[in-house]
Design an enzyme around this catalytic site. Structure first.
Site, PDB file in Angstrom:
ATOM      1  N   GLU A  31     -16.971   0.801  -2.553  1.00 16.85           N
ATOM      2  CA  GLU A  31     -16.205   0.546  -3.769  1.00 16.85           C
ATOM      3  C   GLU A  31     -17.083   0.060  -4.913  1.00 16.85           C
ATOM      4  O   GLU A  31     -16.862   0.419  -6.073  1.00 16.85           O
ATOM      5  CB  GLU A  31     -15.090  -0.463  -3.490  1.00 16.85           C
ATOM      6  CG  GLU A  31     -13.938   0.096  -2.669  1.00 16.85           C
ATOM      7  CD  GLU A  31     -14.280   0.362  -1.210  1.00 16.85           C
ATOM      8  OE1 GLU A  31     -15.322  -0.130  -0.738  1.00 16.85           O
ATOM      9  OE2 GLU A  31     -13.504   1.060  -0.537  1.00 16.85           O
ATOM     10  N   HIS A  44      -3.588  -4.214   3.475  1.00 20.19           N
ATOM     11  CA  HIS A  44      -2.936  -3.002   2.970  1.00 20.19           C
ATOM     12  C   HIS A  44      -1.650  -3.312   2.195  1.00 20.19           C
ATOM     13  O   HIS A  44      -0.893  -2.404   1.916  1.00 20.19           O
ATOM     14  CB  HIS A  44      -2.586  -2.061   4.130  1.00 20.19           C
ATOM     15  CG  HIS A  44      -3.767  -1.419   4.785  1.00 20.19           C
ATOM     16  ND1 HIS A  44      -4.601  -2.090   5.631  1.00 20.19           N
ATOM     17  CD2 HIS A  44      -4.241  -0.156   4.720  1.00 20.19           C
ATOM     18  CE1 HIS A  44      -5.547  -1.259   6.067  1.00 20.19           C
ATOM     19  NE2 HIS A  44      -5.357  -0.086   5.534  1.00 20.19           N
TER      20      HIS A  44
HETATM   21  C1  LIG Z   1     -13.796  -1.517   1.888  1.00 18.23           C
HETATM   22  C2  LIG Z   1     -12.868  -0.512   2.471  1.00 18.23           C
HETATM   23  N1  LIG Z   1     -12.653   0.634   1.815  1.00 18.23           N
HETATM   24  C3  LIG Z   1     -11.799   1.556   2.297  1.00 18.23           C
HETATM   25  C4  LIG Z   1     -11.154   1.339   3.471  1.00 18.23           C
HETATM   26  C5  LIG Z   1     -10.182   2.380   4.018  1.00 18.23           C
HETATM   27  N2  LIG Z   1     -10.747   2.994   5.214  1.00 18.23           N
HETATM   28  C6  LIG Z   1     -10.426   2.539   6.443  1.00 18.23           C
HETATM   29  S1  LIG Z   1     -11.291   3.283   7.622  1.00 18.23           S
HETATM   30  C7  LIG Z   1     -12.108   4.280   6.530  1.00 18.23           C
HETATM   31  C8  LIG Z   1     -13.131   5.246   7.038  1.00 18.23           C
HETATM   32  C9  LIG Z   1     -14.216   4.568   7.809  1.00 18.23           C
HETATM   33  O1  LIG Z   1     -15.096   5.475   8.355  1.00 18.23           O
HETATM   34  P1  LIG Z   1     -16.311   5.037   9.255  1.00 18.23           P
HETATM   35  O2  LIG Z   1     -17.007   3.876   8.653  1.00 18.23           O
HETATM   36  O3  LIG Z   1     -17.119   6.233   9.539  1.00 18.23           O
HETATM   37  O4  LIG Z   1     -15.636   4.500  10.584  1.00 18.23           O
HETATM   38  P2  LIG Z   1     -14.677   5.256  11.603  1.00 18.23           P
HETATM   39  O5  LIG Z   1     -13.283   4.957  11.177  1.00 18.23           O
HETATM   40  O6  LIG Z   1     -14.994   6.694  11.574  1.00 18.23           O
HETATM   41  O7  LIG Z   1     -14.960   4.628  12.917  1.00 18.23           O
HETATM   42  C10 LIG Z   1     -11.676   3.999   5.235  1.00 18.23           C
HETATM   43  C11 LIG Z   1     -12.143   4.698   4.037  1.00 18.23           C
HETATM   44  C12 LIG Z   1     -11.391   0.112   4.129  1.00 18.23           C
HETATM   45  N3  LIG Z   1     -10.790  -0.189   5.287  1.00 18.23           N
HETATM   46  N4  LIG Z   1     -12.251  -0.781   3.617  1.00 18.23           N
END
Ligand SMILES: Cc1ncc(C[n+]2csc(CCOP(=O)(O)OP(=O)(O)O)c2C)c(N)n1
Lengths: 330, 401
Positions: free
Chosen positions: A63, A132
C-alpha cells in the site's frame, strides 16, 4: 438524450470510473487485484479488459507502494485512482498519505498538484474477520490537505467518483462496502445527463422533531430509523454529510435551528472523531437553538469486535430511536 | 559482510549455475510458466515418491525412519482433512470464511515439525498446518473463522503467535522477537532458540518484509523467513511481485536464501532444520522459499476461475505432497494398506470432532466487546459498557430480547 440505468452503488462506481477513463487518458486505476479479478468487490470489473494493463494496474502487494507511486505519477501528470482493498489495509500507506500526498501542494506553494483519488471500502456489517470492517475516516479528516468524502447512494457514487477524479486535490473516497451490491439501493441514473455535484451535505429526508446527521453506510440506518420513528409519531430530518473534510455543516446548523435537537450517527469509535467535531461545532453555532445536548450514536471505543458481536457494536435503528427518545426527554 | 557467511553453498553461486545463468526474460517466464521450481530446487522426495540423495541435507533427516515418516504422513492427512471439513462448513454457513491450505501441507508440516518447544513461530493467516504441528488444538483456530474470536490459543505455551492478516506485519514482529532471543543470550550453541516467520510471495512486496530482512540481518537475529510461494497473491501471480526468484533476494540483505520443494515434506523438514540450526548457533537469519501451490481458492470468498487456468491446477495435482509420501512408504514397505486406512479413519474422526465442536460453539456474550481493550482500567470504556448493558436490559425488560 437520456440514458437511464438502474444501478447499484457498485455498478454506479464501475460506470463512473469507466466514464472518467474514457474522458481523460491520464486517468489510471491502480491497486491489488483490480485487473483480471475486477477487485475483490468487482468494482473495477471489465476495465482492464477494455483499457489495458497500463491503465488498470494490478500492483505489487504494497500500500505504501501504491500510494507513493501514485504521488509520483501525479507529479508526472497522471490522475491515479488507487483502490485499497479494505480500510484496515490502508495503514502501510498512511505515511505516504499524510507526509506526501496531503502536503506536496502546500510545500511547493501550489506548484505540484495532487489529483489522486484513494478509494477505500469501509465499515462493518459483512461478517468479516479482523481489519475488514473498520471506520478510520476521522484519522484522515484530521490531516490538513486531504479532502475526505463518503458516498451513501448510487447517484453520488456515479457522479461523485467522477467529480473526485476531476479534482486537483487528493481525495480519500470512502465507500460503504456492505451496500455495494444492495438491490434496495439501486437508483435510476441518467448516465449521460448533467453531473450532480456530490460534495456538499444534503438533506435526504425532511422532518421537524429531531435532526440526524450521518454519512456513508449510516445514512441508510438513519433513513430506516426515520421511517420507523414516523410510526411512533416522530418526524426525523436526515442529513447526509457526503463531505467529511472539509465538513459542510451549513445545512446541519439550519436543520438544528429548526428542530432544536441533533443526533450524530457513525460506526466509528466516538472519542476524537468526526462526531466529536460535529457536536462541538453545532453547540458553538446553535447554542441558543438547542433543546437538548447533541447526542452521538457511534461504535464503541474498542477495536472492531469479532463479527459475531458486530450487531451489538454497529449503531442500528434501535440505537438511533433510543437516542431520539433521550433527546426528546430533555 | 564476512565471507564466512557464505560457507553454505548458495544456490546460484557455483560455476555451473553461473554458466547456466538464464536471461532476465527466462527468469520471468520461469516464475510463471514452469511448475518445476528450477534447477536450484532442493528436493529429497520426487513427486513419484523416489528418494533423492542430498549430500548437504540428508544428515538433517537421518532420524526420519519409516515410523517418523508415517508420522509426517499422518500429520498431513489430518491437516488436509480438517482443511476440507472447514471449507465445507463455510459452504454450509457454519463459518464466516475459510482460508484453505490445500496443497501447502508439506511446507507447513515440514517446517512446523522442525521447530522445538522453545522456538517461536509467527504465522500469517493460512498456517493451520503449522498450528497443528505446534500442538494448537484446531478447534481453537475455528473461532477466528466463525468470527467469535480474533485468536484462540495460548501463544506462549504453543510457541505460536496469533494469526496476522495485515500482509507483512508479522515479519517485523518476528524480527523483534528474534532480536530478543539474541539479546537474552539464547543463541550460540546446539540448544539455542530460533524464530520462524511465515509469509506469502505477495507479502515480499511489502515494506514491512523488506524492513524485516534489514533488521534481522543487521542484528544477526535468529530468524528463519519462511516464504510459502504458492504462486498467487489472490489474483496476482508471483511475477507481479518480483522479477527474480524470491530466495535470491536474501543475498542482497547479506544472508543465505534457498529454494525448497514446498510439496516435499522431507525436504521442507531438512531445510528448515538446517536453517533453524544456523539460527540457534547465531548464524541467522536465513530465507527459505518453499515453492508450492495453492490448490484451492485464496479464501472462500475468492473465485480463482477468473484469473487462472485449470491446466495449471492439473499440473500441480501431479505434485501432491501427500501422495508422494504415500507412494514412497508403500513402495519401500514402510506402511501397508491397514496403516493408510487407519490414518484415513482417524482423519475422518478428527474432522467429525471439529464439525461437532463448530456447530455447538458458544456465542460470545455481548459485553465481550469491551473486554481486554486495555490492560489497565479505562473509565470511558467502563461507562460505555455500563450504558450498553443497561440499554440491552431495556430490551430484556420489554420482553424483546
Ligand atoms: C496490507 C494488506 N493489504 C491487502 C490485504 C488483502 N489481502 C489478503 S491476502 C492477500 C494476498 C496475499 O498473498 P500472499 O502474500 O502471496 O499470501 P497467500 O495468501 O498466497 O498465502 C491480500 C492482497 C491484506 N490482508 N493486507
Amino acid at each position: 438524450m437520456t440514458d437511464l440505468q438502474k444501478l447499484t452503488i457498485g455498478k454506479a462506481l464501475n460506470l463512473g470510473l469507466r466514464r472518467a477513463m474514457e474522458e481523460d487518458p491520464k486517468v489510471l486505476i491502480m491497486g491489488e487485484d483490480v485487473g483480471k479479478l475486477g477487485g475483490v468487490f468487482r468494482i473495477t470489473d471489465g476495465l482492464q479488459k477494455d483499457f489495458g494493463e497500463q491503465r488498470v494496474l494490478d500492483t505489487p502487494l504494497a500500500e505504501s507502494g501504491i500510494i507513493g507511486t501514485a504521488v509520483g505519477l501525479a507529479v508526472r501528470g497522471f490522475r491515479p485512482v488507487c483502490e485499497i482493498q479494505f480500510e484496515g489495509f490502508i495503514f502501510p500507506g498512511f505515511d505516504q498519505i499524510s507526509s506526501q500526498l496531503a502536503k506536496l501542494h502546500y510545500r511547493t506553494q501550489g506548484k505540484i498538484k495532487m489529483p489522486v483519488v484513494i478509494r477505500v471500502p469501509f465499515g462493518g456489517g459483512i461478517g468479516a474477520v479482523e481489519h475488514h470492517s473498520e471506520s478510520p475516516e476521522s484519522l484522515f479528516a484530521h490531516i490538513p490537505g486531504l479532502k475526505v468524502v463518503s458516498i451513501s447512494n448510487a447517484v453520488d457514487a456515479y457522479w461523485g467518483i467522477q467529480e473526485a477524479i476531476k479534482s486537483d486535490d487528493p481525495i480519500l473516497f470512502f465507500e460503504p462496502k456492505r451496500l455495494y451490491h444492495s438491490g434496495a439501493l439501486r437508483a435510476e441514473i441518467d448516465t449521460s445527463g448533467t453531473p450532480v455535484p456530490a460534495f456538499s451535505s444534503q438533506v435526504v429526508r425532511e422532518g421537524t422533531t429531531v435532526t440526524v446527521v450521518a454519512y456513508g453506510p449510516s445514512v441508510k440506518v438513519a433513513l430506516d430509523a426515520a421511517a420507523a420513528a414516523e410510526d411512533e409519531g416522530h418526524s426525523l430530518e436526515v442529513i447526509d454529510l457526503r463531505t467529511l473534510s472539509p465538513l459542510d455543516l451549513g445545512p446541519v446548523f439550519e436543520s438544528v435551528r429548526k428542530t432544536g435537537r441533533l443526533i450524530a450517527l457513525s460506526e466509528a469509535p466516538s472519542e476524537s472523531s468526526l462526531t466529536s467535531e460535529i457536536a462541538a461545532r453545532v453547540q458553538q453555532e446553535c447554542f441558543y437553538s438547542l433543546e437538548a445536548p447533541v447526542l452521538r450514536v457511534t461504535g464503541f471505543d474498542t477495536p472492531y469486535p469479532p463479527a459475531k458481536l458486530e450487531e451489538h457494536y454497529l449503531p442500528d435503528l434501535d440505537r438511533v430511536l433510543h437516542a431520539v427518545d433521550r433527546s426528546l426527554s430533555w | 559482510m564476512p565471507s564466512e557467511q557464505w560457507t553454505h553453498p548458495e544456490p546460484g553461486d557455483g560455476p555451473a549455475a553461473v554458466a547456466a545463468q538464464p536471461s532476465p526474460e527466462q527468469v520471468i517466464a520461469g516464475l510463471r510458466a514452469t511448475s518445476e521450481g528450477g534447477a536450484e530446487l532442493t528436493q529429497l522426495l520426487t513427486p513419484e515418491g523416489e528418494r533423492v540423495p542430498s549430500p548437504q541435507f540428508d544428515k538433517y533427516v537421518d532420524d526420519i525412519d519409516a515410523e517418523a515418516l508415517r508420522g509426517l504422513y499422518r500429520d498431513m492427512v489430518l491437516v488436509r482433512r480438517a482443511d476440507r471439513e472447514a471449507n465445507a462448513m463455510q459452504r454450509q454457513g457454519q463459518l464466516g470464511i475459510w482460508v484453505p491450505l490445500l496443497g501447502q501441507e508439506a511446507a507447513q508440516i515440514g517446517s512446523g515439525r522442525a521447530l522445538r518447544a522453545n522456538d517461536m513461530a509467527f504465522p500469517s493467516y493460512r498456517e493451520h498446518g503449522v498450528a497443528f504441528a505446534r500442538g494448537v488444538d484446531m478447534k481453537d483456530l475455528l473461532g477466528i473463522f466463525r468470527c467469535t474470536d480474533h485468536s484462540g490459543w495460548d501463544y506462549q505455551r504453543h510457541g505460536f503467535h496469533p494469526y496476522t492478516i495485515v500482509i507483512g506485519n508479522q515479519v517485523l514482529n518476528a524480527a523483534g522477537y528474534a532480536m530478543g532471543q539474541k539479546f537474552e543470550g539464547k543463541v550460540g550453541d546446539d540448544d539455542g532458540e530460533a524464530t520462524i516467520c511465515y509469509f506469502g510471495d505477495g507479502a515480499t512486496s511489502q515494506g514491512d518484509v523488506h524492513e524485516g530482512f534489514v533488521w534481522a540481518a543487521v542484528y544477526d537475529a535468529p530468524l528463519v523467513f519462511f516464504c510459502q510461494n504458492n504462486q498467487w497473491a489472490i489474483s496476482e501471480p508471483t511475477e507481479r511481485q518480483s522479477r527474480l526468484p524470491l530466495y535470491q533476494r536474501a543475498r542482497g540483505y547479506g544472508f543465505p536464501g534457498i529454494r525448497v520443494d514446498g510439496n516435499d515434506v522431507l525436504a521442507c523438514l531438512a531445510v528448515s532444520r538446517w536453517a533453524l540450526d544456523e539460527c540457534r548457533h547465531g548464524n541467522g537469519p536465513v530465507l527459505i522459499e518453499a515453492f508450492t501451490y495453492r490448490m484451492d481458492a485464496h479464501t472462500t470468498t475468492d473465485d480463482p476461475t477468473r484469473y487462472r487456468l485449470s491446466d495449471e491446477l492439473e499440473e500441480w495435482k501431479l505434485k501432491d505432497p501427500i501422495e508422494r509420501v504415500r507412494a514412497f512408504l508403500a513402495r519401500g514397505g514402510g506402511a501397508d494398506q491397514a496403516f493408510f486406512d487407519d490414518v484415513q479413519a482417524e482423519a475422518d474422526a478428527f474432522a467429525a470432532d471439529l464439525r461437532d465442536y463448530t456447530f455447538n460453539m458458544p456465542e460470545p456474550p455481548p459485553d465481550r466487546i469491551f473486554s481486554n481493550v486495555y490492560a489497565e482500567g479505562n473509565p470511558v470504556l467502563d461507562s460505555q459498557r455500563e450504558e450498553f448493558l443497561s440499554y440491552l436490559d431495556g430490551f430484556a425488560s420489554a420482553g424483546e430480547h
